[in-house]
Motif scaffolding. Sequence first.
Motif: not given
Length: 187
Positions: A144-149, A176-180
């Motif tokens: 649920g976080q929106d980290f860029a890198d 994997a989280e960004v892809r999800r």
Amino acid sequence: MALHGHHRFIESATEAVQDAKQLALPLLMRDHPEHPWSSVALRELIAQRTHLDPVIGHALALIEDFELPFVEEEERLADAGVTLADDLLGFEEAMLEFERAFWLRTYEVYRADPGRWNLPEPVVRDLCEKHGLSSAAVRTALSGQDFADYAEAAPYVGADPNCPDCKLGVTKLLTAEVRRRKDAQPA
């Protein structure tokens, strides 16, 4: 909750006893500054456990069951002239044999009564042992976080920004989280 497997039981008990020792040591140092970690000091403190805070009482119960036997065995060996300083090999062999028998016996007691010690599941540090990172904890922190890198996520998840193991593990989970998240967005 029952721990599965002899090794997980040992890991969990060992970790719980380390925490318990940190709670008990100041009290032992107060009453026995010269020899705080002796069977005499431990037994005196254990005898007082009903008059102490329940957290300390629980810690002392763990120490009595899992640490005191080792302290007593070391003292027994020392009385027989078998010490690290005088007989390194003899001491190590005797303690290894004692440890093996102790853990086999104690694990059987645990299997018969899994709730006896209320041991926590051992923490799995599969991403970076040095910095204590587990994939489960990092995955939860990233969800649920929106980290860029990695540089942005590292402090949030407890990773060392300069550690290659932290970076590799966290980056894989971050990817994997960004892809999800992308897959979950409506088209």
